[in-house]
Structures are given as structure tokens and as C-alpha cells.
Enzyme design. Structure first.
Site, PDB file in Angstrom:
ATOM      1  N   ASP A 291       0.824  -1.211   0.000  1.00 21.86           N
ATOM      2  CA  ASP A 291       0.000   0.000   0.000  1.00 21.86           C
ATOM      3  C   ASP A 291       0.861   1.265   0.000  1.00 21.86           C
ATOM      4  O   ASP A 291       1.828   1.371   0.757  1.00 21.86           O
ATOM      5  CB  ASP A 291      -0.893   0.033   1.231  1.00 21.86           C
ATOM      6  CG  ASP A 291      -1.802  -1.184   1.361  1.00 21.86           C
ATOM      7  OD1 ASP A 291      -1.328  -2.303   1.114  1.00 21.86           O
ATOM      8  OD2 ASP A 291      -2.966  -1.005   1.736  1.00 21.86           O
TER       9      ASP A 291
ATOM     10  N   HIS B 124      -1.119   4.495  -0.497  1.00 16.22           N
ATOM     11  CA  HIS B 124      -2.146   5.355   0.099  1.00 16.22           C
ATOM     12  C   HIS B 124      -1.829   6.842   0.006  1.00 16.22           C
ATOM     13  O   HIS B 124      -1.893   7.570   1.002  1.00 16.22           O
ATOM     14  CB  HIS B 124      -2.380   4.956   1.560  1.00 16.22           C
ATOM     15  CG  HIS B 124      -3.360   3.839   1.719  1.00 16.22           C
ATOM     16  ND1 HIS B 124      -4.655   3.904   1.256  1.00 16.22           N
ATOM     17  CD2 HIS B 124      -3.231   2.603   2.277  1.00 16.22           C
ATOM     18  CE1 HIS B 124      -5.284   2.779   1.527  1.00 16.22           C
ATOM     19  NE2 HIS B 124      -4.443   1.961   2.136  1.00 16.22           N
TER      20      HIS B 124
ATOM     21  N   ASP C 266      -4.077  -0.290  -3.447  1.00 13.77           N
ATOM     22  CA  ASP C 266      -4.254   0.834  -2.524  1.00 13.77           C
ATOM     23  C   ASP C 266      -3.214   1.920  -2.779  1.00 13.77           C
ATOM     24  O   ASP C 266      -2.444   2.311  -1.904  1.00 13.77           O
ATOM     25  CB  ASP C 266      -4.221   0.352  -1.069  1.00 13.77           C
ATOM     26  CG  ASP C 266      -5.541  -0.281  -0.629  1.00 13.77           C
ATOM     27  OD1 ASP C 266      -6.373  -0.584  -1.503  1.00 13.77           O
ATOM     28  OD2 ASP C 266      -5.728  -0.490   0.577  1.00 13.77           O
TER      29      ASP C 266
ATOM     30  N   ASP D 114      -6.203   7.253  -1.626  1.00 13.13           N
ATOM     31  CA  ASP D 114      -7.030   7.421  -0.414  1.00 13.13           C
ATOM     32  C   ASP D 114      -6.168   7.639   0.825  1.00 13.13           C
ATOM     33  O   ASP D 114      -5.028   7.174   0.920  1.00 13.13           O
ATOM     34  CB  ASP D 114      -7.965   6.231  -0.177  1.00 13.13           C
ATOM     35  CG  ASP D 114      -9.226   6.294  -1.024  1.00 13.13           C
ATOM     36  OD1 ASP D 114      -9.571   7.395  -1.485  1.00 13.13           O
ATOM     37  OD2 ASP D 114      -9.870   5.248  -1.215  1.00 13.13           O
ATOM     38  N   ARG D 115      -6.779   8.336   1.783  1.00 11.35           N
ATOM     39  CA  ARG D 115      -6.178   8.673   3.074  1.00 11.35           C
ATOM     40  C   ARG D 115      -5.051   9.698   2.924  1.00 11.35           C
ATOM     41  O   ARG D 115      -5.157  10.810   3.386  1.00 11.35           O
ATOM     42  CB  ARG D 115      -5.733   7.425   3.832  1.00 11.35           C
ATOM     43  CG  ARG D 115      -6.905   6.524   4.249  1.00 11.35           C
ATOM     44  CD  ARG D 115      -6.481   5.525   5.283  1.00 11.35           C
ATOM     45  NE  ARG D 115      -7.604   4.718   5.732  1.00 11.35           N
ATOM     46  CZ  ARG D 115      -8.438   5.029   6.724  1.00 11.35           C
ATOM     47  NH1 ARG D 115      -8.264   6.157   7.379  1.00 11.35           N
ATOM     48  NH2 ARG D 115      -9.418   4.224   7.062  1.00 11.35           N
TER      49      ARG D 115
ATOM     50  N   ASN E 112      -8.500  -2.834  -2.499  1.00 13.32           N
ATOM     51  CA  ASN E 112      -9.886  -2.548  -2.120  1.00 13.32           C
ATOM     52  C   ASN E 112     -10.199  -1.056  -2.161  1.00 13.32           C
ATOM     53  O   ASN E 112     -11.369  -0.651  -2.223  1.00 13.32           O
ATOM     54  CB  ASN E 112     -10.193  -3.114  -0.733  1.00 13.32           C
ATOM     55  CG  ASN E 112      -9.370  -2.492   0.357  1.00 13.32           C
ATOM     56  OD1 ASN E 112      -8.141  -2.570   0.350  1.00 13.32           O
ATOM     57  ND2 ASN E 112     -10.020  -1.846   1.326  1.00 13.32           N
ATOM     58  N   HIS E 113      -9.167  -0.206  -2.148  1.00 20.01           N
ATOM     59  CA  HIS E 113      -9.406   1.239  -2.222  1.00 20.01           C
ATOM     60  C   HIS E 113      -9.462   1.763  -3.653  1.00 20.01           C
ATOM     61  O   HIS E 113      -9.674   2.961  -3.835  1.00 20.01           O
ATOM     62  CB  HIS E 113      -8.351   1.998  -1.418  1.00 20.01           C
ATOM     63  CG  HIS E 113      -8.709   2.110   0.030  1.00 20.01           C
ATOM     64  ND1 HIS E 113      -9.361   3.200   0.566  1.00 20.01           N
ATOM     65  CD2 HIS E 113      -8.531   1.255   1.059  1.00 20.01           C
ATOM     66  CE1 HIS E 113      -9.552   3.020   1.856  1.00 20.01           C
ATOM     67  NE2 HIS E 113      -9.046   1.842   2.189  1.00 20.01           N
TER      68      HIS E 113
ATOM     69  N   HIS F 288      -3.822  -8.285  -3.358  1.00 21.57           N
ATOM     70  CA  HIS F 288      -3.880  -7.247  -2.336  1.00 21.57           C
ATOM     71  C   HIS F 288      -4.359  -7.779  -0.992  1.00 21.57           C
ATOM     72  O   HIS F 288      -3.781  -7.484   0.045  1.00 21.57           O
ATOM     73  CB  HIS F 288      -4.794  -6.104  -2.784  1.00 21.57           C
ATOM     74  CG  HIS F 288      -4.873  -5.010  -1.769  1.00 21.57           C
ATOM     75  ND1 HIS F 288      -3.842  -4.126  -1.550  1.00 21.57           N
ATOM     76  CD2 HIS F 288      -5.841  -4.673  -0.868  1.00 21.57           C
ATOM     77  CE1 HIS F 288      -4.169  -3.292  -0.582  1.00 21.57           C
ATOM     78  NE2 HIS F 288      -5.375  -3.601  -0.152  1.00 21.57           N
TER      79      HIS F 288
ATOM     80  N   ARG G 272     -12.874  -6.994   9.152  1.00 17.46           N
ATOM     81  CA  ARG G 272     -13.247  -5.815   8.389  1.00 17.46           C
ATOM     82  C   ARG G 272     -14.726  -5.782   8.027  1.00 17.46           C
ATOM     83  O   ARG G 272     -15.222  -4.770   7.529  1.00 17.46           O
ATOM     84  CB  ARG G 272     -12.424  -5.746   7.102  1.00 17.46           C
ATOM     85  CG  ARG G 272     -10.922  -5.694   7.326  1.00 17.46           C
ATOM     86  CD  ARG G 272     -10.185  -5.767   6.001  1.00 17.46           C
ATOM     87  NE  ARG G 272      -8.751  -5.929   6.186  1.00 17.46           N
ATOM     88  CZ  ARG G 272      -7.868  -4.934   6.267  1.00 17.46           C
ATOM     89  NH1 ARG G 272      -8.301  -3.684   6.206  1.00 17.46           N
ATOM     90  NH2 ARG G 272      -6.589  -5.168   6.417  1.00 17.46           N
TER      91      ARG G 272
ATOM     92  N   HIS H  32      -2.431  -4.732   2.327  1.00 11.50           N
ATOM     93  CA  HIS H  32      -3.754  -4.554   2.940  1.00 11.50           C
ATOM     94  C   HIS H  32      -3.741  -4.259   4.437  1.00 11.50           C
ATOM     95  O   HIS H  32      -4.730  -3.768   4.969  1.00 11.50           O
ATOM     96  CB  HIS H  32      -4.575  -5.812   2.653  1.00 11.50           C
ATOM     97  CG  HIS H  32      -6.061  -5.701   2.853  1.00 11.50           C
ATOM     98  ND1 HIS H  32      -6.792  -4.586   2.513  1.00 11.50           N
ATOM     99  CD2 HIS H  32      -6.958  -6.594   3.340  1.00 11.50           C
ATOM    100  CE1 HIS H  32      -8.067  -4.800   2.780  1.00 11.50           C
ATOM    101  NE2 HIS H  32      -8.193  -6.011   3.281  1.00 11.50           N
TER     102      HIS H  32
END
Length: 494
Positions: free
Chosen positions: A238, A240, A267, A270-271, A299-300, A348, A396, A423
């Protein structure tokens, strides 16, 4: 039970005294760890408090928030449900349940909790605002779904044939495509441009998206990679939106090239608040070195996550809602996993709720869609390993958790040495689990500027595919906080 008014501080833990002194001691200790962002420890002590007083809504609500901070949305939802069950008039329990539902993209369920709070506190402006904001999200989604059903899907190149009509302003001094193609010089200029917090011109941004869309449409859901004997290959987890940490990876490990290939394992966005910079850098290198630079969906890379955790807001702020729609289409075509030399599978999330899943099953996945709530595609993007044998429900709330026996059986069935996944934040940036047959790599150090974790990447060679781990600390970045573009309602709840 606690009856205080928490609505103006719905994203904080409770500190009210309760009736069991020993349980209170555990809760107070948990609160200290929570405030230090030591969420694992906090959860341990909240759990001890719950063992002594299993009807205390505050303990469940506080533990729910700790799980939310760890992105364990399924566990957070379970605790929020327990809080509401223990004390049906404890308002913060409803806020926790709403936050968990929103984190899972279940906005209708979240709306029910906001509506309950708004009705109970009609004079509370904060409660009314959150109810109305959630309503807006649901109405926007309805509108987008209605438009989507009227569209026949076209490639981005077909949708934006007026691309050539976009003019380049005379004062634009940033990187330029050469003959409408990405070059090494373009990539070098782009990274320097981004380091000074400048934007790539929208004409070039659109062109990159059109070209990457056309490329990914031709790929399988499982991409096979060949690493020759003696050649190094790097796997990153990730990112991110942490662009400056991405630049640090290239500084440590070298720029991507035909002799220095990379796989980034989902990923990308995001964030972190430099997601645009990350994704165009990664897409640019993919176009420059299509056979030596690989990208997998996380997943993002999905509409719901992007709307909640910042990427959609960032794209609209820096470019347009049209570009946000383009990204959605591109993400739908990202490959879901990669197999290196027929011996290492990289995805992922993780493994599956059913036995005897073959690599051919993964190749056949119809991926051009938003991630479903179950099935192979969902589990590739969302699942996590667990230390105990067997399978269990996901922390999750999506996918599953799988034990060492599941990993061994999957590897044996498909003649694999091990699997690599991402992840999950890991303190040292990586973790070897299931007798080193399930490896996690996470490449965003000091995740969200709060977690204090190292970042890591894996290097292997084509000879023996033995993983070597390189760890690194976060580097400074401009004063733009993580989640700066995230949905305001989520920020208010978390």
C-alpha cells in the site's frame, strides 16, 4: 449506564465512571493507550473491562472506536451493536454503528442511526447536520446509479474524442508528453514537478488515463510475470497517497526500468492527500515500461472507498468530477493478482472461503465492476490471514480470515512456494505468517501520519524467489494533512 450528551464529541472515547471499579481500572488503562494511538493495547484492556462488565455500553463503544482506527470495521460494527443492545438510549453507540456502516459503504444503515439521533436530539445542530450529510450521500449515489444505467460503456478514448481540443496555456511550464507518449524525461520532469506541489496539465492527465484504460482492458485478471535468473524484482504494498514516501522508495531502490522492475500491490490512493501525484506517477511508469512495471487493484480502487477516504474529493479539487469518473472506469480494469514464475502469487487482500481455487479460476474472474460483497474477487481484495487454523469472519466485515492450513492447502493445490499480500499496516512494514508462506508487505510508513510504522518492500531474484525485506521510515512532506479531502462526515465520526 452512561447518559451524557456525547454528540458534539462523537469521535472521542468516553471517560465516565461506571459501577465496577476493577473494570473501570481496565478502561482507564485502555484510554491511556488509545490516546497514545496504541490501539492493540487499548483493545486488550477494553476487552478485560468487558469480561468483568459485559453490559457496559461505554466499554463496547470505546473498543469500537479503537477498531475503527485500525480499520477493523467488522469488529467495530459488532461492538457498536453490543453498545446499543446494552444501553438503547446511549447515543454514542449509534454514532459508532453509523461510523462502522459508513466505513463499509453501507450508507442506508448509517442513515437509520443518524435519523435516530436526530429525532432524539432535535435541537442538536451537530446531530442534524450529520443526518442531512448522510442523506446527501445516498441521494448522490441514487443519481449516479440512474445515470450509469443510461450509459453504454465506451472506452475513455471514445468518450473523450475532443481531447485534442484542450489547449495548453502559454504559461504552463510543467512536463509535456512527447508525441503524445510517456517518455523517461517526461517521468523525471513529472516527479520533480510534483515535488514542488504543482499539477500536471489536464490535457496530459486525460491522455494518460485514456492510454492506461486501453492497456488494462487487454489484460487478464491474473497477470503472469517472468523474472529471469539473476534479475531483481521488487514488490511494494500500500502507498495510500503518500507521494513523498513513494519517491523515497525509488531513491532507496532505484527508479523503475527494464532492469529494475516493480509490482505495486494495490491501494495507491485514499487517506494520504497526494493520491493524484501517486497515481499518475504509477500510471506513467506503467505506460513507459508495460512489461516491467505492474499494478494490481486494491480494495481502495473503488467508488465507495474513494468517496469516503479522499481520492474522489482530491480529484475534484485538483481537476474535475469528469476525471473522477474516468478513474472509476480505469480502476475497474486493473488486474486483480499476479503470479511470478508460476511459484509466487501476489494479491492485495488474501485467500478464499472455498477450497481448491485454481489460478485458472482467478484468470476467469470478470473484474470490470465495483468489488462485490462476496466471492473470489471480493476475497482477493479484502481477506486477511489469521494465526489459528481454519477460516473465520473478517475483522473488516468484508471477505474472510484464513489460517495457515488454508494457505498451505492453496499453495499445494497450485504448486506455489508462497503468497504475498498487502492490505494491513505492520509495525516493521512486513510480516511473515503461516510458516513464511503468507507474507504481508505494507509500503506507507507512519500511515496517516499517526501509526508510527515502518514501510517496507520485498526484493526477489528469478533464481530462488527468496524474499528480502527492506524497511524505511517516513520522510517529511508538505503541510497537507492525511484525509484532507476525505468525506467530512467520516472525519467527524472517526
Amino acid at each position: 449506564m452512561s447518559q451524557e450528551n456525547p454528540s458534539k464529541d462523537s469521535n472521542s472515547i468516553d471517560i465516565k465512571d461506571e459501577k465496577n471499579p476493577k473494570a473501570e481500572d481496565y478502561k482507564n488503562e485502555a484510554n491511556l493507550h488509545f490516546n497514545k494511538k496504541e490501539y492493540d493495547k487499548a483493545i486488550e484492556f477494553y476487552t478485560e473491562a468487558i469480561k468483568l462488565d459485559g453490559e457496559n455500553a461505554v466499554y463496547y463503544a470505546n473498543r469500537s472506536l479503537a477498531h475503527l482506527r485500525q480499520e477493523s470495521y467488522g469488529y467495530a460494527l459488532q461492538d457498536a451493536i453490543s453498545a446499543v443492545k446494552s444501553d438503547p438510549i446511549y447515543i454514542k453507540g449509534y454514532y459508532r454503528r453509523a461510523a462502522a456502516h459508513m466505513s463499509l459503504g453501507k450508507f442506508k444503515q448509517a442513515l437509520g442511526d443518524f435519523e435516530y439521533v436526530a429525532k432524539r436530539r432535535p435541537q442538536d445542530k451537530d446531530a442534524q447536520m450529520k443526518f442531512k450529510e448522510c442523506q446527501k450521500i445516498i441521494n448522490k449515489q441514487k443519481f449516479e446509479r440512474a445515470i450509469a444505467t443510461e450509459k453504454k460503456e465506451l472506452s475513455l478514448a471514445q468518450m473523450y474524442r475532443d481531447l485534442d481540443g484542450i489547449s495548453i496555456e502559454e504559461d504552463y511550464t510543467g512536463p509535456k508528453l512527447e508525441n503524445e507518449k510517456v517518455s523517461l524525461q517526461f517521468m523525471l520532469d513529472l516527479m520533480e514537478h510534483y515535488k514542488t506541489e504543482k499539477k500536471l496539465h489536464r490535457k496530459y492527465a486525460y491522455k494518460i488515463l485514456c492510454d492506461i484504460d486501453e492497456y488494462f482492458r487487454k489484460q487478464s485478471s491474473l497477470v503472469d510475470i517472468r523474472v529471469p535468473s539473476g534479475q531483481k524484482f521488487t514488490i511494494c504494498g500500500d502507498i495510500h497517497g503518500q507521494f513523498f514516501d513513494l519517491m523515497n522508495i525509488f531513491k532507496i531502490n532505484g527508479l523503475p526500468s527494464e532492469k529494475n522492475p516493480y509490482l505495486f500491490n494495490g491501494d495507491f490512493v485514499d487517506r494520504g492527500s497526494f493520491s493524484i501525484e501517486c497515481i499518475f506517477t504509477l500510471f506513467g511508469f506503467k505506460l513507459l515500461y508495460p512489461d516491467h512495471f505492474f499494478l494490481a487493484r486494491g480494495n481502495h480502487e473503488s467508488v465507495t472507498m474513494n468517496q469516503m477516504y479522499g481520492f474522489t474529493g482530491e480529484v475534484i479539487a485538483k481537476y474535475s468530477s469528469t476525471m473522477s469518473d474516468m478513474f472509476t472506469q480505469v480502476y475497474n480494469w486493473l488486474p486483480l493478482c499476479h503470479c511470478i514464475n508460476d511459484r509466487v502469487l501476489v494479491m492485495h487482500g488474501g485467500l478464499f472461503s472455498q477450497d481448491n481455487v485454481s489460478l485458472d479460476d482467478l484468470r476467469k474472474i470478470e473484474r470490470n465492476r465495483q468489488p462485490p460483497d462476496e466471492g473470489l474477487m471480493c476475497e482477493l481484495l479484502w481477506s486477511d490471514p489469521q494465526p489459528q487454523p481454519g477460516r473465520g469472519p473478517s475483522k473488516r466485515g468484508v471477505g474472510i480470515q484464513f489460517g495457515p492450513d488454508v494457505t498451505d492447502a492453496f499453495c499445494q493445490y497450485n504448486k506455489l512456494d508462497y503468497v504475498v499480500r498487502s492490505h494491513e499496516v505492520k509495525h516493521f512494514g512486513y510480516e511473515e505468517a503461516h510458516n513464511a508462506r503468507c507474507i504481508t508487505v505494507f509500503s506507507a510508513p507512519n500511515y496517516c501520519d499517526t501509526m508510527g510504522n515502518m514501510g517496507a518492500f520485498i526484493t526477489i531474484t528469478g533464481d530462488d524467489l527468496k524474499p528480502k525485506f527492506t524497511t524505511y521510515e517516513a520522510v517529511p512532506h508538505p503541510n497537507v494533512k492525511p484525509m484532507a479531502y476525505a468525506n467530512s462526515l467520516l472525519n467527524l465520526l472517526m
